[in-house]
Write a protein that holds these residues in place. Structure first.
Motif, PDB file in Angstrom:
ATOM      1  N   UNK A  69       0.837  -1.207   0.000  1.00 15.06           N
ATOM      2  CA  UNK A  69       0.000   0.000   0.000  1.00 15.06           C
ATOM      3  C   UNK A  69       0.866   1.248   0.000  1.00 15.06           C
ATOM      4  N   UNK A  70       0.364   2.317  -0.609  1.00 13.03           N
ATOM      5  CA  UNK A  70       1.026   3.619  -0.560  1.00 13.03           C
ATOM      6  C   UNK A  70      -0.027   4.694  -0.341  1.00 13.03           C
ATOM      7  N   UNK A  71       0.437   5.819   0.189  1.00 12.62           N
ATOM      8  CA  UNK A  71      -0.471   6.944   0.437  1.00 12.62           C
ATOM      9  C   UNK A  71      -0.098   8.095  -0.483  1.00 12.62           C
ATOM     10  N   UNK A  72      -0.981   9.055  -0.587  1.00 19.17           N
ATOM     11  CA  UNK A  72      -0.714  10.210  -1.425  1.00 19.17           C
ATOM     12  C   UNK A  72       0.231  11.202  -0.750  1.00 19.17           C
ATOM     13  N   UNK A  73       0.480  11.033   0.517  1.00 17.78           N
ATOM     14  CA  UNK A  73       1.454  11.888   1.190  1.00 17.78           C
ATOM     15  C   UNK A  73       2.858  11.512   0.731  1.00 17.78           C
ATOM     16  N   UNK A  74       3.115  10.226   0.623  1.00 16.81           N
ATOM     17  CA  UNK A  74       4.410   9.739   0.149  1.00 16.81           C
ATOM     18  C   UNK A  74       4.140   8.560  -0.781  1.00 16.81           C
ATOM     19  N   UNK A  75       4.048   8.845  -2.070  1.00 15.28           N
ATOM     20  CA  UNK A  75       3.697   7.778  -2.997  1.00 15.28           C
ATOM     21  C   UNK A  75       4.904   7.110  -3.644  1.00 15.28           C
ATOM     22  N   UNK A  76       6.068   7.235  -3.026  1.00 16.02           N
ATOM     23  CA  UNK A  76       7.253   6.546  -3.515  1.00 16.02           C
ATOM     24  C   UNK A  76       7.675   5.391  -2.604  1.00 16.02           C
ATOM     25  N   UNK A  77       7.060   5.283  -1.460  1.00 16.49           N
ATOM     26  CA  UNK A  77       7.346   4.185  -0.549  1.00 16.49           C
ATOM     27  C   UNK A  77       6.082   3.361  -0.384  1.00 16.49           C
ATOM     28  N   UNK A  78       6.247   2.061  -0.218  1.00 14.01           N
ATOM     29  CA  UNK A  78       5.085   1.194  -0.032  1.00 14.01           C
ATOM     30  C   UNK A  78       5.186   0.477   1.315  1.00 14.01           C
ATOM     31  N   UNK A  79       4.021   0.070   1.815  1.00  8.28           N
ATOM     32  CA  UNK A  79       3.923  -0.525   3.142  1.00  8.28           C
ATOM     33  C   UNK A  79       3.056  -1.777   3.070  1.00  8.28           C
ATOM     34  N   UNK A  80       3.275  -2.677   3.984  1.00  5.98           N
ATOM     35  CA  UNK A  80       2.605  -3.973   3.975  1.00  5.98           C
ATOM     36  C   UNK A  80       1.113  -3.942   4.243  1.00  5.98           C
ATOM     37  N   UNK A  81       0.649  -2.977   5.038  1.00  2.96           N
ATOM     38  CA  UNK A  81      -0.771  -2.896   5.377  1.00  2.96           C
ATOM     39  C   UNK A  81      -1.238  -1.450   5.264  1.00  2.96           C
ATOM     40  N   UNK A  82      -2.545  -1.243   5.145  1.00  2.00           N
ATOM     41  CA  UNK A  82      -3.063   0.126   5.145  1.00  2.00           C
ATOM     42  C   UNK A  82      -2.755   0.874   6.446  1.00  2.00           C
ATOM     43  N   UNK A  83      -2.751   0.175   7.563  1.00  2.00           N
ATOM     44  CA  UNK A  83      -2.416   0.819   8.833  1.00  2.00           C
ATOM     45  C   UNK A  83      -0.976   1.321   8.826  1.00  2.00           C
ATOM     46  N   UNK A  84      -0.051   0.531   8.318  1.00  2.00           N
ATOM     47  CA  UNK A  84       1.347   0.969   8.233  1.00  2.00           C
ATOM     48  C   UNK A  84       1.488   2.175   7.312  1.00  2.00           C
ATOM     49  N   UNK A  85       0.770   2.172   6.186  1.00  2.00           N
ATOM     50  CA  UNK A  85       0.826   3.303   5.253  1.00  2.00           C
ATOM     51  C   UNK A  85       0.247   4.561   5.892  1.00  2.00           C
ATOM     52  N   UNK A  86      -0.812   4.415   6.676  1.00  2.00           N
ATOM     53  CA  UNK A  86      -1.420   5.564   7.352  1.00  2.00           C
ATOM     54  C   UNK A  86      -0.487   6.116   8.416  1.00  2.00           C
ATOM     55  N   UNK A  87       0.123   5.250   9.188  1.00  2.00           N
ATOM     56  CA  UNK A  87       1.092   5.707  10.198  1.00  2.00           C
ATOM     57  C   UNK A  87       2.260   6.432   9.548  1.00  2.00           C
ATOM     58  N   UNK A  88       2.742   5.908   8.416  1.00  2.00           N
ATOM     59  CA  UNK A  88       3.846   6.560   7.712  1.00  2.00           C
ATOM     60  C   UNK A  88       3.425   7.933   7.191  1.00  2.00           C
ATOM     61  N   UNK A  89       2.183   8.081   6.761  1.00  2.00           N
ATOM     62  CA  UNK A  89       1.692   9.386   6.312  1.00  2.00           C
ATOM     63  C   UNK A  89       1.666  10.374   7.472  1.00  2.00           C
ATOM     64  N   UNK A  90       1.269   9.912   8.646  1.00  2.00           N
ATOM     65  CA  UNK A  90       1.276  10.775   9.835  1.00  2.00           C
ATOM     66  C   UNK A  90       2.708  11.167  10.172  1.00  2.00           C
TER      67      UNK A  90
END
Length: 155
Positions: A109-130
């Motif tokens: 998963x990736x977020x629009x805050x940082x769309x160059x890194x990917x994460x294993x779960x949506x929760x991890x991607x959300x935490x990384x965006x924060x």
């Protein structure tokens, strides 16, 4: 002889000679004692199970405070003509503002805050965006942070 019969009738359970004799009461307690104890715990176990059943699984929803931010996410299944597809989508918010997540072809998963890194779960991607937003910045209401302005998007 009457004294011997009187002693036995007063509750002596062991006959002369030292061999132990088991009464019907002992047998019944041995058989039904564990059943009675188990029956006493059934309502407790059922109540605990129903409380756990009320909580949705972690792969369907998350709701927590992370670094002082309220992050929430709920999984929504993509459907078409009554069929449910495996590629679920997520509705995620940070402090009540929407955060768009996308699933990559490799399942990460990736977020629009940082769309160059990917994460294993949506929760991890959300935490990384924060983490990327930092303490003083927030998502814009109604727009994604990558749509202009200085939002710390990696290029």
């Amino acid at each position: 002889m009457a004294a011997v019969g009187t002693a036995r009738s007063r509750g002596s359970r062991r006959p002369r000679g030292g061999s132990a004799r088991v009464s019907r009461r002992d047998v019944l307690l041995g058989l039904f004692g564990p059943v009675a104890v188990a029956a006493a715990f059934v309502p407790v176990a059922a109540a605990t199970r129903s409380l756990r059943a009320a909580e949705p699984p972690a792969d369907i929803v998350f709701d927590e405070t992370y670094r002082g931010r309220r992050i929430r996410g709920i999984r929504t299944s993509a459907t078409s003509a009554g069929r449910v597809f495996d590629d679920a989508q997520w509705h995620v918010t940070v402090d009540g503002r929407p955060l768009h997540l996308m699933r990559r072809a490799d399942g990460t998963w990736l977020s629009m805050v940082d769309h160059y890194r990917s994460y294993g779960t949506p929760l991890e991607a959300t935490r990384a965006a924060v983490d990327e937003l930092g303490p003083g910045r927030h998502l814009r209401e109604g727009t994604e942070p990558h749509m202009g302005g200085d939002h710390g998007v990696h290029a």
